[in-house]
Design a protein around this motif. Structure first.
Motif, PDB file in Angstrom:
ATOM      1  N   UNK A   1       0.492  10.735  -0.213  1.00 54.24           N
ATOM      2  CA  UNK A   1       0.500   9.526   0.591  1.00 54.24           C
ATOM      3  C   UNK A   1       1.536   9.691   1.698  1.00 54.24           C
ATOM      4  N   UNK A   2       1.106   9.514   2.935  1.00 50.82           N
ATOM      5  CA  UNK A   2       2.029   9.739   4.047  1.00 50.82           C
ATOM      6  C   UNK A   2       2.545   8.456   4.675  1.00 50.82           C
ATOM      7  N   UNK A   3       2.108   7.345   4.147  1.00 47.16           N
ATOM      8  CA  UNK A   3       2.529   6.053   4.672  1.00 47.16           C
ATOM      9  C   UNK A   3       2.744   5.112   3.496  1.00 47.16           C
TER      10      UNK A   3
ATOM     11  N   UNK B   1      -1.750   5.060  -6.004  1.00 47.44           N
ATOM     12  CA  UNK B   1      -0.612   5.953  -6.128  1.00 47.44           C
ATOM     13  C   UNK B   1      -0.800   6.966  -7.249  1.00 47.44           C
ATOM     14  N   UNK B   2      -1.615   6.580  -8.272  1.00 45.69           N
ATOM     15  CA  UNK B   2      -1.807   7.483  -9.411  1.00 45.69           C
ATOM     16  C   UNK B   2      -2.643   8.702  -9.040  1.00 45.69           C
TER      17      UNK B   2
ATOM     18  N   UNK C   1       0.860  -1.184   0.000  1.00 45.06           N
ATOM     19  CA  UNK C   1       0.000   0.000   0.000  1.00 45.06           C
ATOM     20  C   UNK C   1       0.895   1.232   0.000  1.00 45.06           C
ATOM     21  N   UNK C   2       0.683   2.258  -0.803  1.00 47.43           N
ATOM     22  CA  UNK C   2      -0.447   2.375  -1.717  1.00 47.43           C
ATOM     23  C   UNK C   2      -0.303   1.403  -2.891  1.00 47.43           C
TER      24      UNK C   2
ATOM     25  N   UNK D   1       5.244  -0.832   8.019  1.00 41.35           N
ATOM     26  CA  UNK D   1       4.770   0.490   7.609  1.00 41.35           C
ATOM     27  C   UNK D   1       5.884   1.511   7.803  1.00 41.35           C
ATOM     28  N   UNK D   2       6.141   2.305   6.785  1.00 36.36           N
ATOM     29  CA  UNK D   2       7.155   3.352   6.917  1.00 36.36           C
ATOM     30  C   UNK D   2       6.518   4.720   6.691  1.00 36.36           C
ATOM     31  N   UNK D   3       7.082   5.699   7.350  1.00 31.79           N
ATOM     32  CA  UNK D   3       6.705   7.091   7.133  1.00 31.79           C
ATOM     33  C   UNK D   3       7.915   7.827   6.571  1.00 31.79           C
TER      34      UNK D   3
END
Lengths: 139, 139, 139, 139
Positions: free
Chosen positions: B91-93, B85-86, B79-80, B115-117
């Motif tokens: 997107x913050x994660x 993503x388009x 995710x996304x 999950x990364x930020x």
């Protein structure tokens, strides 16, 4: 009582830091394991060699960066609860709630739920928490 | 395309093993991080210094012991999704699905959601995946 | 005075142990590095970012196994000596004598001589101990 | 022949890097240990559980920084030499010459001499290289 909270102070070592200058996320998992060993020690026990505890699942939230010279790892047994444990039913999982604190900050930097299972070391077969505690050696 | 799976083969090092004779759970988190760097490299990118990716949450299931001389880390962006993503929305994660496989076994030994930020390294403020990709340097 | 001995107590973490059940030789090098950082802190200094100390040579004798829950790292500056340091000549190397002790044993488990050099972090060029101390930040 | 050189390629993992952005000196000792295990494997052997090899001394020169995505560890048995080994006298020490190379550089980044001794794992008593090889299991 069996289920006392452990609070373990740990020095942060220079190579706990990664190239971003903070404690690497994998190193936090090392701190948590040190906390669980300390929890066991505070119950008056040390891990035996016949029955071993292995991590089966971890959920770790990284809430803020760690760049302090020391941390404090807080560990409590989250499940089974004391009342659940008194029942006759065998328990095949234990779950710990662990938090890593840095000095002078009220909220934790890391908040984790760690589930462990128990294995007969020779047969590599699942056994219960009760088997684990029976095989643990007094310190 | 941006979102290619990475399959990274890694040698298991002697001190990846702990006193129980298998790869320690914290070391598996190191393998996963190596897998994410390889994923980035396969997209033709390397992490920049201005915008950095930091792990905000991990969920890791340890399904079987690792005692093989090598592992293979499979990493996909969960995710996304490509369609998400388009969109124009920032997107913050980003969440990665990662599995660690050992030779000659069809099912993975470790199954993880990471999950990364994204942070502006100087200001230590949250930025978007789009900012991260824009700041990443071509390899 | 600049040259005080440091004695740093460190908790041994579960994954410091290798599959032989004792602290791995590479982990002892981590303990030594923690000792040198503590030595620096006791002189009232912390490493700066412009001038950095890097290990150029280590000689480590492993005298006995470490399997205790904690160790104590003793660190002294072996060279330059205080009298050598007072001279005008610049010093391009510092050598530390370090010993790792385990509880209740008079003789050390590890005896080490660690030589460090100093680098300008940006230019990656050799600089002197005097430059290093000048760039170090007071704690 | 017993004494073949080993050349082991290893991926550098993200958390091998320390806050200075290069591979930490203690991590190089991990690479060297992986090289010695590979050397043993190339002789057709794996370490047994009754007789174990433990590092008794290391001398490591760090000649240049490592910041490449992979390294190659070269390991040869330096002592006993093949002719010494043919003699009847038992050998209580083996010394390895090991070098860590980075891609596209002729000279090594790390040059090391590592001395190992041999222990009966149960009795914790010194035994000979010959005992070690006799107890090693064919791979």
């Amino acid at each position: 009582v069996l289920f006392t909270e452990s609070r373990l102070s740990l020095a942060v070592r220079p190579n706990d830091f990664d190239s971003l200058g903070h404690v690497n996320n994998a190193v936090a998992a090392e701190y948590l394991e040190a906390g669980r060993w300390d929890w066991l020690a505070r119950q008056g026990l040390a891990g035996g060699r016949q029955v071993i505890a292995v991590v089966s699942r971890c959920e770790i939230d990284y809430l803020s960066e760690i760049s302090s010279p020391s941390v404090e790892v807080h560990t409590v047994l989250d499940s089974p609860t004391e009342s659940e444990f008194d029942e006759d039913a065998l328990t095949y999982r234990a779950r710990f709630r662990q938090r890593i604190h840095v000095p002078d900050r009220p909220s934790p930097a890391v908040d984790a739920l760690i589930t462990v299972g128990f294995l007969n070391a020779e047969q590599r077969s699942l056994v219960s928490l009760q088997d684990y505690l029976a095989a643990a050696v007094p310190r």
